[in-house]
Design a protein around this motif. Structure first.
Motif, mmCIF file in Angstrom:
data_model
loop_
_atom_site.group_PDB
_atom_site.id
_atom_site.type_symbol
_atom_site.label_atom_id
_atom_site.label_comp_id
_atom_site.label_asym_id
_atom_site.label_seq_id
_atom_site.Cartn_x
_atom_site.Cartn_y
_atom_site.Cartn_z
ATOM 1 N N ASP A 144 -9.526 -17.393 31.540
ATOM 2 C CA ASP A 144 -9.371 -18.762 31.033
ATOM 3 C C ASP A 144 -8.769 -18.786 29.631
ATOM 4 N N THR A 173 -9.649 -20.320 38.941
ATOM 5 C CA THR A 173 -8.773 -20.953 37.942
ATOM 6 C C THR A 173 -7.853 -21.941 38.663
ATOM 7 N N ARG A 180 -6.489 -23.281 31.549
ATOM 8 C CA ARG A 180 -6.424 -22.059 30.729
ATOM 9 C C ARG A 180 -5.950 -22.406 29.321
#
Ligand code: SF4
Length: 434
Positions: A144, A173, A180
């Protein structure tokens, strides 16, 4: 019309393995999924000049000869040499690298890779401190917070961010770029930096200062950090350290801006310690942004076979390694080699002037698909098939995952592996006096 799926792009260290190639009449007519660099590799073989035939320099001119004549001339150079430098081997297969190491051992040569002028210091740092790493798949699925430090993937590894890092969507993700944090640390605002959430501009050659300050803060010693570090205000360094500590999974991708700037391998060494420190708080890894597509493979094969990743000297009859002494440039600048093999690399274009001046004085054997500045100083030129297009073979991605490159079309050229095998046979014959 054959359509080949999941071909591997053999250009940069990202080794994208999702390329679709259409072949008609033994010509590549369509390429899907490759970036502009990868595309140029697949079509480059049609658009750029090739070394069409083996050549030997006679009366100052390179004249065409057969493979057998070129191999014999090259083998004679090797047998008559007391200190051969074998350099390159990073844009070819692991199978060819293995044979090149065998040839170096047979001839008591020094063999070195292009890491000599790029991520060699990373290898030294990894030996000293280790390199906590992960596969690019793990980065895609979990990271991340992603830092690009001293590298510019927008230009050097164009699909990296989309396939594996900042812009990719993975298992945990799924929001991709939105989920991110992307940080760029560099000495100038690159095109990669323009895409970042946080760009930190540092003074040239001050990477070690910033890593050390981050380590101090991560380890609870913020008080020892001065008001400005590497040209960056302390508050911004503290903020960065907090971002890293509070991340779920940090990956630092680093490039030659780190490995070839002041402090060299100590930068990677300190970064490895920073990663260890961060792992007291969260999960963190580091990965070098390797340039030549199989420079990682050279390091792997050389380490299996000799114990060392590069700069290996066989002149004592056993592998000896001391970068700074046995590196390709170290030897050339000291004017030690009396012959050289340059394969799948272009020392003529990338080495410092003093090194190239010495290369120009000694017999040089070039093995390469394409003519380049090294051809101008070569005495024997041996054309090779392009691995990943005209020959299959194994390569290692920047995260040390091995991938099998496919042969896509037939070729009239010998592979690097075949050429080196022939050289070994001929050298042995000449040594026996056959
Ligand atoms: Fe090829 Fe690298 Fe582009 Fe992927 S990112 S397609 S490996 S040049």
């Amino acid at each position: 019309m054959p359509v080949i799926k999941d071909a591997v792009c053999s250009l940069c260290g990202s080794l994208c393995d999702d390329i679709t190639v259409t072949v008609e009449d033994n010509k590549i007519t369509k390429i899907e999924n490759a970036c502009i660099l990868g595309h140029s590799k697949f079509v480059g073989m049609l658009e750029h000049d090739r070394i069409e035939t083996p050549m030997i320099r006679k009366d100052g001119e390179l004249v065409p000869v057969s493979y057998e004549e070129a191999i014999e001339a090259a083998a004679k150079i090797l047998v008559n040499s007391k200190r051969t430098l074998s350099y390159g081997w990073c844009s070819t297969s692991c199978e060819a690298v293995s044979k090149a190491i065998q040839l170096a051992e047979e001839t008591g040569s020094v063999i070195d890779s292009t890491a000599n002028v790029c991520h060699g210091p990373t290898a030294l740092a990894a030996q000293e401190k280790g390199a906590p790493s992960a596969s690019l798949g793990e980065i895609k699925n979990r990271a991340d917070v992603i830092i690009f430090w001293g590298c510019n993937p927008v230009h050097a590894h164009p699909r990296h961010m989309v396939r594996y890092s900042s812009f990719s969507k993975g298992l945990f993700t799924e929001k991709g770029r939105k989920g991110r944090k992307m940080i760029v640390i560099d000495v100038r605002k690159t095109d990669t930096a323009k895409l970042a959430d946080n760009y930190i501009e540092i003074e040239q050659g001050s990477d070690l200062l910033l890593v050390t300050a981050l380590r101090s803060i991560v380890n609870g010693h913020e008080d020892v950090v001065p008001e400005t570090v590497a040209g960056v205000p302390k508050a911004k360094v503290v903020e960065l350290a907090e971002t890293l500590k509070n991340a779920k999974f940090v990956c630092i991708f680093f490039g030659m801006g780190v490995t070839q700037s002041r402090s060299k391998y100590k930068n990677g060494d300190a970064m490895s310690s920073l990663i260890s420190d961060l792992n007291q708080h969260t999960k963190a890894v580091m990965i070098g942004m390797r340039g030549h597509y199989n420079v990682t493979g050279f390091g792997q094969v050389a380490t299996w076979e000799t114990g060392f990743p590069m700069a290996i000297d066989f002149s004592r009859g056993y592998p000896y390694y001391n970068p700074g002494e046995t590196g390709a440039n170290d030897l050339l600048v000291r004017e030690e080699p009396d012959a050289a093999i340059i394969a799948a690399a272009d020392a003529g274009a990338h080495f410092p002037q003093k090194a190239v001046r010495h290369l120009a004085k000694i017999p040089v054997i070039q093995i390469d698909p394409y003519p380049n500045p090294t051809t101008e100083i070569a005495d024997v030129v041996i054309p090779a098939a392009i691995v990943g297009i005209e020959a299959e073979g194994t390569a290692y991605r920047m995260d040390a995952i091995s991938l099998r490159m496919k042969k896509l079309i037939e070729s009239k050229f010998k592979t690097d592996e075949e050429i080196v095998k022939d050289l070994i046979t001929k050298v042995r014959e000449l040594k026996r006096g056959a």
